[in-house]
Write a protein that holds these residues in place. Structure first.
Motif, mmCIF file in Angstrom:
data_model
loop_
_atom_site.group_PDB
_atom_site.id
_atom_site.type_symbol
_atom_site.label_atom_id
_atom_site.label_comp_id
_atom_site.label_asym_id
_atom_site.label_seq_id
_atom_site.Cartn_x
_atom_site.Cartn_y
_atom_site.Cartn_z
ATOM 1 N N ASP A 140 1.197 -0.865 -0.041
ATOM 2 C CA ASP A 140 0.151 -0.002 0.137
ATOM 3 C C ASP A 140 0.895 1.125 0.078
ATOM 4 O OD1 ASP A 140 -2.804 -0.916 0.344
ATOM 5 O OD2 ASP A 140 -2.499 -1.122 2.172
ATOM 6 N N GLU A 141 1.678 1.083 1.162
ATOM 7 C CA GLU A 141 2.699 2.050 0.816
ATOM 8 C C GLU A 141 2.917 2.807 -0.294
ATOM 9 O OE1 GLU A 141 4.431 2.039 4.990
ATOM 10 O OE2 GLU A 141 2.386 1.952 6.182
ATOM 11 N N ARG A 194 1.127 4.106 -2.673
ATOM 12 C CA ARG A 194 1.216 5.402 -3.034
ATOM 13 C C ARG A 194 2.585 6.523 -2.811
ATOM 14 N NH1 ARG A 194 -2.216 6.664 2.450
ATOM 15 N NH2 ARG A 194 -4.977 5.659 2.026
ATOM 16 N N ASP A 239 -2.707 11.635 -7.214
ATOM 17 C CA ASP A 239 -3.659 11.307 -6.139
ATOM 18 C C ASP A 239 -4.018 9.819 -6.223
ATOM 19 O OD1 ASP A 239 -4.264 11.541 -4.059
ATOM 20 O OD2 ASP A 239 -5.128 12.349 -4.679
ATOM 21 N N GLU A 258 -5.349 6.618 -3.583
ATOM 22 C CA GLU A 258 -5.993 5.958 -2.981
ATOM 23 C C GLU A 258 -5.978 4.439 -2.763
ATOM 24 O OE1 GLU A 258 -7.035 7.772 -0.124
ATOM 25 O OE2 GLU A 258 -9.489 7.484 -0.362
ATOM 26 N N THR A 259 -5.541 4.095 -1.570
ATOM 27 C CA THR A 259 -5.378 2.812 -1.192
ATOM 28 C C THR A 259 -6.006 2.662 -0.047
ATOM 29 O OG1 THR A 259 -3.173 2.911 0.132
ATOM 30 C CG2 THR A 259 -2.581 2.619 -2.155
#
Lengths: 159, 123
Positions: free
Chosen positions: A23-24, A27, A36, A38-39
């Motif tokens: 996820d990180e 991002r 931009d 979003e997760t």
């Protein structure tokens, strides 16, 4: 699975232990490219409400596609990020039936697939595996030892 | 987590009928400016569930100036579109939780990332 919606997107990652890291990274990749992103962490499309179904314009999926033993899929080890089970299709095949109800009328579904996943001339032909839709290979490229194909699915005219 | 994302998530605990909307409680909220794109917001008009967006924004103290219903002239009403843009994209919930309306199951939000994964006995 990423669902870009213009200025925002949702990404689902099916790997409990490694989810936060991926996820990180997703991002950060977005941030460096001024996109931009979003997760959230979830299991395929399970956390999408009915209100959203039929409203996605573009759905991208880079599944765990490597041919492995079925047992590797359910582990919480790093292997879960690539292990696709038999023909590399076991995770993917769970999502495919949901695609038609998620996409808008003109929606497209893009998928990464190995040659081993495609299974042409069998009842499990990947390009024909979504009811009411047809897949076409739009890009095919050798990446290291893998040949990766981008498959684009659109609705067949009669549906 | 943006409120746009909240609008698109439901609880899928075994046996849950709707699991929507998830009740949001936020312990850490950040406001981050995002370039206004009217076309994007207009495209979202029929993709989001407005009463859920509005109610959730109010509950975390960001719902000022939001009308009860989407105005009839929404697509050309810049004041409305800017208000919707703000709650959709500029309010970031960094820490908090989402609660299933039927089972009370709580889904944590950490570093802005909601975790919707369930344990094996919940699916």
């Amino acid at each position: 699975m990423t669902t870009p919606t213009g200025g925002a997107a949702g990404v689902t990652l099916p790997t409990p232990d490694y989810g936060h890291v991926t996820d990180e990274v997703a991002r950060e990749t977005g941030r460096r490219n001024q996109i931009d992103i979003e997760t959230y962490r979830g299991d395929l499309a399970a956390a999408f409400p009915p209100e959203l179904r039929g409203r996605l314009d573009v759905l991208l999926f880079n599944p765990p596609y490597v041919v492995t033993d079925t047992e590797e899929i359910s582990t919480t080890s790093l292997a879960a990020t690539w292990a696709g089970g038999a023909h590399g299709r076991e995770v993917l095949d769970r999502l495919l039936p949901e695609i038609p109800s998620l996409l808008s009328a003109r929606g497209r579904f893009y998928l990464i697939a190995l040659k081993e996943n495609l299974r042409p001339d069998t009842p499990d032909d990947l390009l024909a595996a979504i009811p009411g839709m047809r897949g076409a290979i739009v890009v095919s490229r050798k990446c290291g030892r893998e040949r990766l194909n981008v498959v684009c699915y659109t609705r067949t005219p009669s549906s | 987590m943006k409120l746009l994302t909240h609008n698109m998530l439901k609880s899928h605990v075994k046996g849950v009928k709707d699991g929507y909307p998830l009740r949001l409680s936020a312990s850490k909220v950040e406001l981050k400016e995002v370039t206004f794109n009217a076309d994007f917001v207009v495209r979202m008009l029929d993709r989001i569930v407005w009463p859920v967006l509005r109610q959730t924004a109010i509950e975390i103290g960001q719902g000022d100036n939001l009308p009860t219903d989407i105005p009839a002239d929404a697509a050309t009403n810049e004041e409305f579109l800017r208000a919707m843009h703000h709650v959709l994209l500029e309010v970031l919930v960094l820490e908090g939780e989402l609660e299933c309306p039927e089972t009370g199951r709580k889904f944590p939000i950490k570093k802005g990332i909601p975790n919707m994964l369930l344990d094996e006995d919940e699916v």
